[in-house]
Design a protein around this motif. Structure first.
Motif, PDB file in Angstrom:
ATOM      1  N   HIS A 160       1.720   1.818  -3.462  1.00 29.86           N
ATOM      2  CA  HIS A 160       0.644   2.373  -4.130  1.00 29.86           C
ATOM      3  C   HIS A 160       0.371   3.781  -3.970  1.00 29.86           C
ATOM      4  N   GLY A 161       0.771   4.064  -2.685  1.00 27.80           N
ATOM      5  CA  GLY A 161       0.167   5.478  -2.413  1.00 27.80           C
ATOM      6  C   GLY A 161       1.477   6.451  -2.941  1.00 27.80           C
ATOM      7  N   ASP A 201       0.860  -1.148   0.206  1.00 30.23           N
ATOM      8  CA  ASP A 201      -0.024  -0.048  -0.136  1.00 30.23           C
ATOM      9  C   ASP A 201       0.762   1.227   0.057  1.00 30.23           C
ATOM     10  N   GLN A 228       0.499   6.803  -6.481  1.00 34.27           N
ATOM     11  CA  GLN A 228      -0.775   7.954  -6.598  1.00 34.27           C
ATOM     12  C   GLN A 228      -0.034   9.275  -6.343  1.00 34.27           C
ATOM     13  N   HIS A 229       0.582   9.505  -5.230  1.00 31.64           N
ATOM     14  CA  HIS A 229       1.269  10.872  -5.027  1.00 31.64           C
ATOM     15  C   HIS A 229       1.889  11.542  -6.034  1.00 31.64           C
ATOM     16  N   TYR A 269      -3.094  -4.146  -7.000  1.00 31.75           N
ATOM     17  CA  TYR A 269      -3.713  -3.041  -7.985  1.00 31.75           C
ATOM     18  C   TYR A 269      -3.006  -3.199  -9.369  1.00 31.75           C
ATOM     19  N   ARG A 286      -2.842  -0.418 -12.060  1.00 32.85           N
ATOM     20  CA  ARG A 286      -1.820   0.724 -12.076  1.00 32.85           C
ATOM     21  C   ARG A 286      -0.296   0.055 -12.542  1.00 32.85           C
ATOM     22  N   HIS A 343       1.187  10.752  -9.100  1.00 33.46           N
ATOM     23  CA  HIS A 343       0.290  10.924 -10.325  1.00 33.46           C
ATOM     24  C   HIS A 343       0.747  10.176 -11.464  1.00 33.46           C
TER      25      HIS A 343
END
Length: 293
Positions: free
Chosen positions: A78-79, A75, A82-83, A108, A111, A85
């Motif tokens: 994954h974070g 995670d 995402q951070h 995920y 992604r 982008h």
């Protein structure tokens, strides 16, 4: 130093180059700088991201053991994606980082553009013994410190090939390991290593993993050989590379070999040429034509 607050914890990361994103995820005995031989090559063609996992300064070191687990490691990755982008990214991890990349792909898949899972599988063949050993090692790190425990860990059986063929490179690796946070290393060993599932426990999930995957092992990294072959047999879009006379610290021990294998894989993925194997039933004979209807 750029930082991101991911799942309540500050993570240090670095970005080099431009192009499709390629994220490297380090092993227990490494950190973001362990990927320097890869960054120097791949940043010429890709946007390369490296980061220090929680427990590895300058990233934050939570004190609570429950702040560390295999799920949290995936995670956190994954974070960070995402951070930043990022579009679907190429992900490459070694050992603990290979587990994080594998679990990211399972959790995920949308992604991930591709997965490189290197040196993954420690503890799978005898999980109860591995968990006991990980708990004991975590206790020793917490009581004695990494300056005392690190040198012995760096001389483990699967690190010997590195030490023999490149003493200076191995010494730099061992010196860096001895400087790791004792608390962070202990909590990582206790929370992530000691409690993660065996690769064999993931069988059903692996059969549904469609993300292009390259599995990389050294042939003298015994704890990862059978798990690596298991993943090859169960991940439909996977390939397996085994480096000869090579131990666990693959990317530092044989950087040219490792880089070439990863670069060829990424090139095939981006060309649309890395496809799943045909789902044929196991043959009844390795020599004669299959006569089943």
């Amino acid at each position: 130093m750029p930082e991101a607050r991911i799942n309540g914890v500050r993570l240090h990361y670095e970005v080099h180059g431009r192009g499709a994103p390629l994220v490297f995820v380090h092993e227990f005995a490494g950190d973001s700088e362990s990927w320097d031989p890869q960054v120097r090559l791949f940043a010429r063609r890709y946007q390369v991201i490296t980061y220090n996992a929680r427990g590895y300064p300058p990233s934050e070191v939570p004190e609570d053991r429950e702040a560390y687990s295999q799920e949290i490691a995936a995670d956190d990755l994954h974070g960070l994606v995402q951070h930043l982008h990022l579009p679907p990214a190429h992900l490459c991890g070694l050992s603990m980082g290979g587990y994080a990349v594998l679990h990211f792909g399972l959790r995920y898949p949308e992604r991930a553009r591709s997965l490189v899972v290197a040196g993954c599988g420690y503890g799978s063949d005898d999980q109860p013994q591995f968990r006991r050993d990980a708990e004991e090692l975590g206790r020793r790190i917490e009581e004695e410190g990494m300056a005392a425990v690190g040198p012995a860990y760096a001389r483990g059986p699967t690190r010997v090939p590195f030490m023999r063929k490149d003493p200076r490179g191995w010494q730099a690796f061992a010196d860096a390991l001895a400087r790791h946070s004792s608390l962070g290393s202990a909590r990582t060993m206790q929370g992530v290593q000691a409690r993660r599932p065996s690769v064999y426990d993931l069988r059903d999930a692996l059969t549904h993993l469609t993300v292009p995957t390259l599995i990389v092992n050294g042939d003298e990294d015994d704890p990862c050989l059978a798990p690596g072959l298991f993943m090859k047999r169960h991940v439909p879009a996977s390939g397996l590379v085994v480096l000869p006379k090579t131990g666990h610290t693959i990317n530092l021990e044989e950087p040219d070999f490792f880089n070439r294998a990863v670069l060829d894989f990424l090139t095939m993925v981006e060309a649309g040429r890395w496809v799943p194997r045909h789902p044929e039933p196991a043959p009844t004979s390795v020599l004669l034509p299959d006569r089943r209807s």
